[in-house]
Design a protein around this motif. Structure first.
Motif, PDB file in Angstrom:
ATOM      1  N   ASP A   2       0.793  -1.152  -0.061  1.00 45.71           N
ATOM      2  CA  ASP A   2       0.120  -0.043  -0.003  1.00 45.71           C
ATOM      3  C   ASP A   2       1.166   1.261   0.067  1.00 45.71           C
ATOM      4  O   ASP A   2       0.642   2.172  -0.709  1.00 45.71           O
ATOM      5  CB  ASP A   2      -0.890   0.131   1.340  1.00 45.71           C
ATOM      6  CG  ASP A   2      -1.806   1.181   1.318  1.00 45.71           C
ATOM      7  OD1 ASP A   2      -2.683   1.407   0.288  1.00 45.71           O
ATOM      8  OD2 ASP A   2      -1.745   2.082   2.096  1.00 45.71           O
ATOM      9  N   ALA A   3       2.168   1.465   0.716  1.00 44.50           N
ATOM     10  CA  ALA A   3       3.027   2.295   0.744  1.00 44.50           C
ATOM     11  C   ALA A   3       3.548   2.721  -0.665  1.00 44.50           C
ATOM     12  O   ALA A   3       3.470   3.817  -1.131  1.00 44.50           O
ATOM     13  CB  ALA A   3       3.884   2.126   1.955  1.00 44.50           C
ATOM     14  N   GLN A   4       3.934   1.678  -1.279  1.00 44.97           N
ATOM     15  CA  GLN A   4       4.561   1.689  -2.414  1.00 44.97           C
ATOM     16  C   GLN A   4       3.532   2.148  -3.606  1.00 44.97           C
ATOM     17  O   GLN A   4       4.034   2.914  -4.490  1.00 44.97           O
ATOM     18  CB  GLN A   4       5.142   0.291  -2.978  1.00 44.97           C
ATOM     19  CG  GLN A   4       6.377   0.014  -1.997  1.00 44.97           C
ATOM     20  CD  GLN A   4       6.824  -1.741  -1.985  1.00 44.97           C
ATOM     21  OE1 GLN A   4       6.265  -2.290  -3.024  1.00 44.97           O
ATOM     22  NE2 GLN A   4       7.712  -1.927  -1.086  1.00 44.97           N
ATOM     23  N   MET A   5       2.552   1.666  -3.560  1.00 50.32           N
ATOM     24  CA  MET A   5       1.414   2.244  -4.500  1.00 50.32           C
ATOM     25  C   MET A   5       0.685   3.357  -4.173  1.00 50.32           C
ATOM     26  O   MET A   5       0.595   4.041  -5.332  1.00 50.32           O
ATOM     27  CB  MET A   5       0.500   0.809  -4.958  1.00 50.32           C
ATOM     28  CG  MET A   5       1.364  -0.442  -5.445  1.00 50.32           C
ATOM     29  SD  MET A   5       0.260  -1.754  -5.971  1.00 50.32           S
ATOM     30  CE  MET A   5      -0.034  -1.229  -7.622  1.00 50.32           C
ATOM     31  N   ASN A   6      -0.011   3.356  -3.069  1.00 47.95           N
ATOM     32  CA  ASN A   6      -0.852   4.464  -2.895  1.00 47.95           C
ATOM     33  C   ASN A   6      -0.048   5.729  -1.822  1.00 47.95           C
ATOM     34  O   ASN A   6       0.062   6.837  -2.438  1.00 47.95           O
ATOM     35  CB  ASN A   6      -1.973   4.066  -1.862  1.00 47.95           C
ATOM     36  CG  ASN A   6      -2.826   3.095  -2.881  1.00 47.95           C
ATOM     37  OD1 ASN A   6      -3.146   3.452  -4.007  1.00 47.95           O
ATOM     38  ND2 ASN A   6      -3.326   1.910  -2.171  1.00 47.95           N
ATOM     39  N   GLY A   7       0.660   5.216  -0.884  1.00 48.72           N
ATOM     40  CA  GLY A   7       1.283   6.287  -0.084  1.00 48.72           C
ATOM     41  C   GLY A   7       2.424   7.105  -0.580  1.00 48.72           C
ATOM     42  O   GLY A   7       2.611   8.267  -0.215  1.00 48.72           O
ATOM     43  N   VAL A   8       2.935   6.635  -1.506  1.00 48.41           N
ATOM     44  CA  VAL A   8       4.144   7.159  -2.208  1.00 48.41           C
ATOM     45  C   VAL A   8       3.829   8.306  -2.685  1.00 48.41           C
ATOM     46  O   VAL A   8       4.515   9.505  -2.902  1.00 48.41           O
ATOM     47  CB  VAL A   8       4.972   6.197  -3.174  1.00 48.41           C
ATOM     48  CG1 VAL A   8       4.143   5.749  -4.083  1.00 48.41           C
ATOM     49  CG2 VAL A   8       6.221   6.941  -3.532  1.00 48.41           C
ATOM     50  N   PHE A   9       2.527   8.321  -3.162  1.00 48.34           N
ATOM     51  CA  PHE A   9       2.085   9.675  -3.942  1.00 48.34           C
ATOM     52  C   PHE A   9       1.201  10.548  -2.986  1.00 48.34           C
ATOM     53  O   PHE A   9       1.207  11.951  -2.600  1.00 48.34           O
ATOM     54  CB  PHE A   9       1.368   9.526  -5.096  1.00 48.34           C
ATOM     55  CG  PHE A   9       2.483   8.984  -6.120  1.00 48.34           C
ATOM     56  CD1 PHE A   9       3.404   9.996  -6.740  1.00 48.34           C
ATOM     57  CD2 PHE A   9       2.509   7.829  -6.767  1.00 48.34           C
ATOM     58  CE1 PHE A   9       4.472   9.406  -7.384  1.00 48.34           C
ATOM     59  CE2 PHE A   9       3.479   7.168  -7.420  1.00 48.34           C
ATOM     60  CZ  PHE A   9       4.386   7.935  -7.851  1.00 48.34           C
ATOM     61  N   LEU A  10       0.357   9.798  -2.221  1.00 49.65           N
ATOM     62  CA  LEU A  10      -0.717  10.509  -1.330  1.00 49.65           C
ATOM     63  C   LEU A  10       0.046  11.212  -0.086  1.00 49.65           C
ATOM     64  O   LEU A  10      -0.239  12.443   0.190  1.00 49.65           O
ATOM     65  CB  LEU A  10      -1.555   9.286  -0.827  1.00 49.65           C
ATOM     66  CG  LEU A  10      -3.075   9.565  -0.396  1.00 49.65           C
ATOM     67  CD1 LEU A  10      -3.634  10.291  -1.841  1.00 49.65           C
ATOM     68  CD2 LEU A  10      -3.834   8.236  -0.077  1.00 49.65           C
ATOM     69  N   GLY A  11       1.076  10.326   0.588  1.00 53.87           N
ATOM     70  CA  GLY A  11       1.800  10.958   1.506  1.00 53.87           C
ATOM     71  C   GLY A  11       2.315  12.443   1.231  1.00 53.87           C
ATOM     72  O   GLY A  11       2.051  13.281   1.781  1.00 53.87           O
ATOM     73  N   PRO A  12       2.969  12.346   0.211  1.00 54.85           N
ATOM     74  CA  PRO A  12       3.592  13.909  -0.194  1.00 54.85           C
ATOM     75  C   PRO A  12       2.490  14.826  -0.322  1.00 54.85           C
ATOM     76  O   PRO A  12       2.472  16.039  -0.052  1.00 54.85           O
ATOM     77  CB  PRO A  12       4.641  13.641  -1.234  1.00 54.85           C
ATOM     78  CG  PRO A  12       5.101  12.475  -1.292  1.00 54.85           C
ATOM     79  CD  PRO A  12       3.804  11.467  -0.707  1.00 54.85           C
ATOM     80  N   LEU A  13       1.423  14.433  -1.261  1.00 54.09           N
ATOM     81  CA  LEU A  13       0.542  15.346  -1.788  1.00 54.09           C
ATOM     82  C   LEU A  13      -0.271  16.020  -0.356  1.00 54.09           C
ATOM     83  O   LEU A  13      -0.469  17.074  -0.326  1.00 54.09           O
ATOM     84  CB  LEU A  13      -0.414  14.738  -2.607  1.00 54.09           C
ATOM     85  CG  LEU A  13       0.079  14.493  -3.924  1.00 54.09           C
ATOM     86  CD1 LEU A  13      -0.578  13.650  -4.584  1.00 54.09           C
ATOM     87  CD2 LEU A  13       0.245  15.958  -4.774  1.00 54.09           C
ATOM     88  N   ILE A  14      -0.566  14.931   0.560  1.00 58.05           N
ATOM     89  CA  ILE A  14      -1.730  15.408   1.625  1.00 58.05           C
ATOM     90  C   ILE A  14      -0.807  15.575   2.869  1.00 58.05           C
ATOM     91  O   ILE A  14      -1.228  16.737   3.592  1.00 58.05           O
ATOM     92  CB  ILE A  14      -2.584  14.144   1.965  1.00 58.05           C
ATOM     93  CG1 ILE A  14      -3.245  13.793   0.715  1.00 58.05           C
ATOM     94  CG2 ILE A  14      -3.430  14.405   2.971  1.00 58.05           C
ATOM     95  CD1 ILE A  14      -4.006  14.653  -0.069  1.00 58.05           C
ATOM     96  N   ASP A  15       0.174  14.902   3.291  1.00 60.70           N
ATOM     97  CA  ASP A  15       0.958  15.184   4.594  1.00 60.70           C
ATOM     98  C   ASP A  15       2.322  15.965   4.254  1.00 60.70           C
ATOM     99  O   ASP A  15       2.936  16.144   5.448  1.00 60.70           O
ATOM    100  CB  ASP A  15       1.127  13.884   5.182  1.00 60.70           C
ATOM    101  CG  ASP A  15       0.028  12.992   5.406  1.00 60.70           C
ATOM    102  OD1 ASP A  15      -1.236  13.298   5.627  1.00 60.70           O
ATOM    103  OD2 ASP A  15      -0.083  11.708   5.250  1.00 60.70           O
TER     104      ASP A  15
END
Ligand code: FCB
Length: 471
Positions: A257-270
């Motif tokens: 999940d981190a490699q597919m979703n979080g890698v972009f969602l994290g920087p964009l949101i958090d």
């Protein structure tokens, strides 16, 4: 059937946007028309062995010339919106410098034609066709490309922003970084972990810089006019552990999940990469510079979500792979295809609950951020019957299942504003060439004849009534 027939239906909120999507290289053809420069997909698709049957986008759906007819097809689907992409090398043949007026004039005509049909344009600025001249200088692995993207975004927004309200900077950075630069199945065909991680960071930077450039270039709306909305489209998934009772499977699901979703969602949101990304996926300190996260997490107006399938992951502790397993390239970890879950012609799992899970997760992880499903659809083995019809019942079942899941997520509080079917018509499916058909409209490539499939009628009914049949 219409609601008047007494059929049970789930209604979507008033103003929900129904549309279909395409991308420039997949439909346009005309690779050198009106001064267009070469893109990395022009180069890649011509390399032997890179696409099914050696297919290229040289002709594709001949959409560059037939755009007015294709927009009329979208109107027949009762589409309130159309998502299309702009080919960067049509605007800047070398990826930098002054704009090619003929390229801008083309897309200006596309926008005008949509508006004449009452269809709202949703413009994607980058759907994978980087100018080859920029690849020759390192492509997305080079930081400069992010700055050049912002120049390009500003040029297009300045020319079309008086009529285009909704903009997507980048389509699917995960696919670009991984399929393009890590595993090489897509242009530019590179297999290099360092280039892949640099690419994912530079795409986020391009998004941030591009967002600012669009906002700066768009003329202010007339008083009372609708404001400009800018977002990014991510390909997202829901990752299930194969056996939720096994800690190793749960851990693996969290990592994937981190490699597919979080890698972009994290920087964009958090404004940060997820802690558990691992060295192979986390851009290192030589790539991330001070201030980058401030640029990347600049507020966006919506998130575009492309959802096709969930991922199910597990660890084969006995080291024996089962039928349907795809190794992840890490110990005994595999993607699992359990018996009993149907797959599409792409071999992608059909599991609408994954879309529900994803939308409610975004409701919680990105509160207040409006969502659009910017792509969803299925490849099927479509054929034309002797009577000229195309009975794509599996596609209708796929669309209906996913729309029911989307409706459930709306009811649970997800702020979903619209749904775009992939795709308006069959087209060049990247490394699969013309062998995979995703369209609501069938394309006979030999004659370029378009034939609406049964799913096109189904979609037109849904869009007209703003509701889906539930039985
Ligand atoms: C997505 C792409 C789109 C199309 C679909 C099937 O990853 O954005 O261009 O190829 O998959």
């Amino acid at each position: 059937m219409s609601p008047a027939d007494g059929q049970r239906r789930d209604a979507f909120p008033p103003g929900f946007l129904w549309g279909a999507a395409t991308a420039a290289y997949q439909i346009e053809g005309a690779p050198a028309e009106d001064g267009k420069g070469r893109s990395i997909w022009d180069t890649f698709s011509h390399r032997p062995g890179r696409t099914a049957h050696g297919d290229t986008g040289d002709i594709a759906c001949d959409g560059y010339r037939r755009f007015a007819d294709d927009i009329a097809l979208a109107a027949r689907l009762n589409a309130g919106a159309y998502r299309f992409s702009i080919s960067w090398p049509r605007i800047q043949p070398e990826g930098r410098g002054s704009a090619n007026p003929a390229g801008l004039a083309h897309y200006s005509r596309v926008v005008d034609t949509l508006l004449e049909h009452g269809i709202t344009p949703l413009v994607t600025l980058y759907h994978w066709d980087l100018p080859q001249a920029l690849q020759d200088k390192g492509g997305w692995a080079a930081r400069d490309t992010a700055e050049l993207f912002a120049d390009y975004a500003g040029i297009v927004a300045g020319a079309l922003g008086d009529r285009v309200r909704r903009w997507i900077t980048i389509n699917e950075p995960w696919v670009i970084a991984n399929m393009g630069y890590r595993w090489g199945q897509h242009a530019p065909g590179i297999r290099d972990v360092h280039q892949a991680t640099a690419t994912s960071h530079h795409l986020l930077l391009a998004h941030g810089r591009g967002t600012a450039a669009i906002r700066a270039a768009v003329p202010a709306p007339p008083s009372g006019g609708a404001p400009t909305e800018v977002g990014i489209t991510l390909n997202m998934t829901h990752v299930y552990p194969a056996d939720p009772a096994k800690p190793a499977d749960r851990e693996l699901a969290t990592d994937v999940d981190a490699q597919m979703n979080g890698v972009f969602l994290g920087p964009l949101i958090d404004g940060a990469y997820p802690a558990r990304l691992g060295a192979d996926y986390a851009p290192g300190p030589q790539i991330v510079r001070d201030g980058d996260f401030g640029i990347i997490r600049a507020p966006i107006d919506f998130l575009g979500v492309n959802y096709y399938a969930p991922q199910i992951v597990g660890v084969r502790e006995d080291g024996i792979f089962r039928r349907g397993d795809t190794p992840l390239g890490r110990g005994h970890a595999v993607f699992v295809h359990p018996d009993g879950i149907p797959v599409t012609a792409m071999d992608w799992l059909v599991h609408p609950d994954g879309l529900y899970e994803l939308l409610v997760r975004l409701r919680d992880d990105a509160p207040g951020l409006p969502l659009y499903i910017t792509e969803n659809g299925a490849a099927c083995a479509d054929y034309v019957n002797p009577d000229g019809t195309i009975e794509d019942t599996e596609r209708i079942a796929y669309l209906q299942g996913h729309l029911r899941a989307a409706h459930r997520a709306l009811t649970a509080g997800a702020d979903l504003r619209g749904y775009f079917a992939w795709s308006l018509m069959d087209n060049f499916e990247w490394s699969h060439g013309y062998s995979k058909r995703f369209g609501l409209v069938f394309v006979d490539y030999g004659t370029q004849r378009r034939i609406p499939k049964r799913s096109a009628e189904w979609f037109a009914d849904v869009a007209r009534n703003n509701s889906i049949p539930v039985d």
